[in-house]
Design an enzyme around this catalytic site. Structure first.
Site, PDB file in Angstrom:
ATOM      1  N   ASN A 284      42.767  42.101  24.511  1.00 24.99           N
ATOM      2  CA  ASN A 284      42.014  41.976  25.758  1.00 24.99           C
ATOM      3  C   ASN A 284      42.369  40.695  26.515  1.00 24.99           C
ATOM      4  O   ASN A 284      42.663  39.670  25.912  1.00 24.99           O
ATOM      5  CB  ASN A 284      40.523  41.960  25.462  1.00 24.99           C
ATOM      6  CG  ASN A 284      39.969  43.359  25.343  1.00 24.99           C
ATOM      7  OD1 ASN A 284      39.688  43.996  26.341  1.00 24.99           O
ATOM      8  ND2 ASN A 284      39.862  43.847  24.112  1.00 24.99           N
TER       9      ASN A 284
ATOM     10  N   GLY B  51      44.079  40.902  16.609  1.00 25.78           N
ATOM     11  CA  GLY B  51      44.780  41.477  17.744  1.00 25.78           C
ATOM     12  C   GLY B  51      43.863  42.134  18.748  1.00 25.78           C
ATOM     13  O   GLY B  51      44.299  42.925  19.573  1.00 25.78           O
ATOM     14  N   LYS B  52      42.567  41.835  18.691  1.00 21.94           N
ATOM     15  CA  LYS B  52      41.626  42.429  19.647  1.00 21.94           C
ATOM     16  C   LYS B  52      41.609  41.656  20.961  1.00 21.94           C
ATOM     17  O   LYS B  52      41.332  42.200  22.016  1.00 21.94           O
ATOM     18  CB  LYS B  52      40.206  42.446  19.061  1.00 21.94           C
ATOM     19  CG  LYS B  52      40.045  43.373  17.864  1.00 21.94           C
ATOM     20  CD  LYS B  52      38.696  43.166  17.181  1.00 21.94           C
ATOM     21  CE  LYS B  52      38.508  44.156  16.024  1.00 21.94           C
ATOM     22  NZ  LYS B  52      37.253  43.885  15.281  1.00 21.94           N
ATOM     23  N   VAL B  53      41.838  40.375  20.844  1.00 22.86           N
ATOM     24  CA  VAL B  53      41.862  39.505  22.016  1.00 22.86           C
ATOM     25  C   VAL B  53      43.205  38.797  22.054  1.00 22.86           C
ATOM     26  O   VAL B  53      43.690  38.305  21.029  1.00 22.86           O
ATOM     27  CB  VAL B  53      40.710  38.473  21.947  1.00 22.86           C
ATOM     28  CG1 VAL B  53      40.900  37.369  22.975  1.00 22.86           C
ATOM     29  CG2 VAL B  53      39.368  39.169  22.140  1.00 22.86           C
TER      30      VAL B  53
END
Lengths: 376, 376, 376, 376
Positions: free
Chosen positions: B281, B309-311
């Site tokens: 994100n 790896g979400k942000v």
């Protein structure tokens, strides 16, 4: 590992992965701990935890009450090593069914597959972790490859299982557990999913798409044109049917979140939707750090649940909320229960009775429906 | 009302239902409030809320960034009257899709159906409420018949809709919204579900069995032999596809819970399961009272999300968590956004693009798969 | 009892005062509990508590480090029965001085005077308690007469003591403890104030007017024209002098509040006001449920304290905050410490060294002052 | 700056001190904000905040009630820029006296002395801050020299003032405020201490040794052989006397901590120690993030206070706790109050009436004492 994925440049992870491996601690029923809880935990949340232990061991587990006990799990309990407590509880018949976030079940698989999660710190630099391909759950650290290999196992299991229909999550987890038992003998000492399958304890997930297990099932549908899917209706009805069949009903709620509501809604489903009067839970134990004043369901009190018919209005003395991190309180709670005179019960093995219980639910609902129509 | 259901003896409820009706307050973009947020909210959580407003209005809404914005909703926001804020945001194109607990959508239906929820107190006696047939959500009170009649509407809708297959929750909510619009003209001023359908904004639920909507669908299967069910795979893949298609991606997270994770897992699904690199994100705003130190996902920081790896590790300055009850912070946030120079965007109407986006996801995933196989 | 005071109409209190008496549980160093903390408390706050135990028992108590250890106490710990833990710690020399809220010391006197506090519930009706003359501290209940009689004891002690000057709180509490020991032989098993006097452990209060002890001293001045008063300057300088004399310095902070700051400000007082370089604390352990994100000092991290020179920037690994109710965590912590190889130290008996330590502080401060002037 | 003090090596601080200066935002009574609070803040903590505003503006400020209003301040409110709200409130006569932590008053002096505190981030590296001589209060940053120069001002004031006796904190702060007004004309726009002196509003500190002000007074005693000290007895009796004289009594509590208890203990001091029946507070407003379930006084409810005689058992409807960071809630609260029809009252200027009020307290206490003796 692909570019822009954590760890893609392939740095060394040694810096972060030097902590002790996390293992599944098993409570043994320490008399010292029971004494501390009885005599030293006198007030405030220590007092509440002491009450919770006494209600659980003295009332919920009492043979004459034959309570059907649901355990709900939110928060990263298996990454923190609390799977051993859950295994001990279900193996001793102290918990009859489980509702968990998918994440707890997914991370439980790492232990079954013999991967290592390690003690770490919550204060590390996540950009460095990302570069080094290390995944962090608060202070638990492990290589990103653990995710990739666990995912691969799930996808292979899905292919191997030939599951190709809409099923309940209890069926999925049961089949997954059997697969683990077959392929990794002895893993039921280190896996809630495996042990639950062995012991016939059904495990439900209230948010089936919301975890890496769900992500890999979605892959299976999109990429392999599988028709396997989770049917949440089956979960709702199975949990309702289990609760309906209980002589008495009670729960141990770790955290809150959607597992808490999924357990509690069984009673309103009965009266509000199916027109079957059951009368609410008889016991209610919650260990949480959420707060009632934020207004959400996670922090809602047993008292608020009374207005919804979730908790029997006559039993408020047998409901208790202890405000404490489950990683501290749940092992203490389990030591107390395991060491109590009622520390072992005949397992109900509900996995094998789901069909018959749902049939009973349908029968009662049809009767209620006819009665309603007759009254109009 | 049946015996042992809340209120069955039919007591008077007047005592508890004398508070002001709760209505959907609509933010209008007050300049005074913008000034307070810019000049008076300087430090601590006021400072964080001010930063969140500035990142949202100044960056996420900036035309050149064309950010695809997801709103996730946990906690009882519609019972507290915050549906008006959500309506204003989606109508102005400031939010492109929604992930909500089922409860928020279920209780939104009460407003559409013209039932009245009232301001009350959290300190009432729940046993009296139970006797009087009054339901309590923290300090919001309404008669139990509101539940029964809303349930009846849902079951009638299900019959009427002829839905008889596995669908996504976005499809269910879209169809539900269209039904409301048709049967209760004008209700889109008082219903998020109705307005979202009108405006083409997809609404997802991460825990589809976990609410009265899910309970009534389960009834439909058990009692009417319907084959209608929610397929969580479709939800997982649609959300992934929406995120994949975003030029930039960002979220506004109210509370936390499973909606938060369901949004955030889209990026790991892409790299971890589908092998597609997206990069995390670009913006991350959360309003919550949960705390990082309890270790759960609800309270996890944007920083922790980096390791997954979400942000995007490069954008931490564009992530912010404001610790505040959403009932206070979200109306302020919406006033700021609505009054900003970027206070209106072209709506993306993603409901009508779901099929084409999922097809694109499948194409990219297949390509990634073939590339992986070629590399081995 | 006078009209409009709690309980004045003289109702029966039996209803509320049927719970078990609260007693001062004494930790014994259980090996089971040590094993649970070492092996079962692996992550999240259980992990933090485990680290805290290991830093305390392994480093702070290590003979070679000769750490001067301050214990700060906020929150109603003695009403909850935690006085026994404090007694065990100071008797074994594991704590060298104490900074406490006045309330904890005032309520400790009830135990010395042989009054009974009882386990109760936080959910009772306070208007009924008021009518019945029962006082509530969360879930601890006792008759209002306990307050009146403890107050009377304090006022009689003040008269008897002939104290008629400005003194430190350490002197007040020491004299109070000696009086208790003389008049209630054996009460040092049930009173922190008495045992601390016997063992020579000074006890400070950061807010001397803010408790029933302070209220009764104020009475003594207003009504008896006494010139006895607390001089906070003496407290500030004594604590500074104790910290200055420490070979290494460390603290165990229960809760937070003004006792926490009063301990921590000693180091800034040294460098900022007296110009004496000491270098910050070497160890920092806090057990609290307050949160860093609310911005207050109670929840401030060891890291934030570094910027103030309160904590040595080189020792962050030896600082830890465990987020947990002290009623649960502190007994576990004490069991661990008591059972450790370093579970007993020579007591420093600082009460008898205060004068000489303050003289040393004055000397060093004068030297620093002259050096400063010489440099200008 | 001396070695081992923060910043001693003299690094550049530019990196950290680039944020906007924090200033004292002054509420102006916005009609928009009043509308949001009345119509948009309907439930949960928004509902509580709305109730608090209405009780304060509608009842506590109503001329016919002539309520004596105490404001208690804990948490770093002046560093966060909330001094402007306090100035506006006391200038308009909406607050009659203040009990504050010393830290809030100490940091207020920075503004009076024209030093600059800046907006920053809570996520900076404190070891770097330490090296660079930058002090951090959560996300507020400023050079360590601000401390040293403020300390120097205090010590010079103490010398200049010729204070050489035991006084109350209200007298100290009044004298300090007059000194500021004289030496820094106009500073009462930027300093609570200065404005309170100008407006005759007494300011108390419950923990007089526990702040940099107290530290510098302790220096004055140790190094200059001054006999100036704070006599907490005077504070206890002055606050008691003010409360006793109130026609009605009410409080606005920001945070909790020892200022909260110091305010609330006035009523028990009256009945429990002096034998004077007053009947408890008539109004009670608290804005806090502390929680009742942790058992401490900071989070204790108005209801718990009833059992102690702190709150009138008949007025629970006029008590309210809003769980929210004060940095968000207090400016909103002040906007509402300032804009209300009762937004200005005649100031009580209690600083000039302290002596006469204490004399009245003594008189009543003597009478109560004689009556008691006569009854025996």
């Amino acid at each position: 590992m692909p570019y822009r994925a954590p760890g893609s440049p392939g740095h060394s992870r040694q810096q972060f992965l030097s902590g002790k491996p996390i293992s599944y601690y098993r409570p043994t029923g320490s008399a010292d701990i029971r004494r501390l809880i009885d005599d030293g935990f006198q007030a405030f949340n220590a007092g509440r935890l002491s009450e919770a232990c006494q209600i659980f061991a003295g009332k919920m587990l009492a043979p004459e009450n034959d309570t059907t006990i649901g355990l709900t799990i939110a928060g990263a309990m298996t990454p923190a090593g609390l799977g051993g407590c859950v295994i001990e509880m279900l193996d001793r018949g102290l918990v009859d069914f489980i509702i968990s976030t998918g994440a707890n079940l997914y991370h439980d698989l790492h232990y079954a597959l013999n991967f290592t999660l390690r003690r770490g710190s919550p204060f590390v630099d996540d950009r460095e972790l990302y570069e080094d391909g290390v995944i962090r759950i608060y202070d638990v650290l492990f290589p990103a490859t653990v995710l990739l290999e666990t995912d691969a196992y799930i996808r292979e299991f899905l292919v191997r299982s030939k599951l190709n229909d809409a099923t309940s999550t209890s069926e999925l987890h049961y089949r997954l557990g059997l697969d683990l038992l077959e392929r990794f003998p002895g893993c039921d000492e280190h896996s809630v999913v495996a042990r639950a399958a062995k012991d016939g304890v059904p495990i439900y997930t209230s948010s089936p798409g919301d975890s890496s297990i769900g992500m890999n099932i979605a892959y299976h549908e999109l990429m392999n044109d599988s028709r396997f899917m989770i049917d949440p209706n089956k979960d709702v009805n199975e949990v309702c049917a289990i609760v309906l069949a209980g002589k008495q009903n009670g729960c141990v709620i770790l955290g809150g979140g959607s597992p808490k509501n999924f357990y509690l809604q069984a009673q309103p489903t009965l009266w509000e939707v199916y027109g079957i009067m059951k009368g609410g839970n008889d016991y209610f134990i919650q260990i949480t750090t959420d707060q009632v004043v934020w207004g959400g369901l996670s922090g809602a009190t047993p008292s608020e649940a009374v207005s919804w018919g979730k908790v029997n209005p006559g039993v408020l003395p047998d409901t208790v909320v202890a405000y404490c991190d489950s990683t501290v309180a749940f092992p203490l709670f389990c030591e107390y229960a395991v060491g109590s005179p009622n520390g072992r019960r005949q397992r109900k093995e509900l996995v094998h009775k789901r069909e018959q219980l749902v049939a009973a639910l349908r029968r009662e609902a049809k009767m209620a429906d006819e009665k309603r129509k007759a009254e109009v």
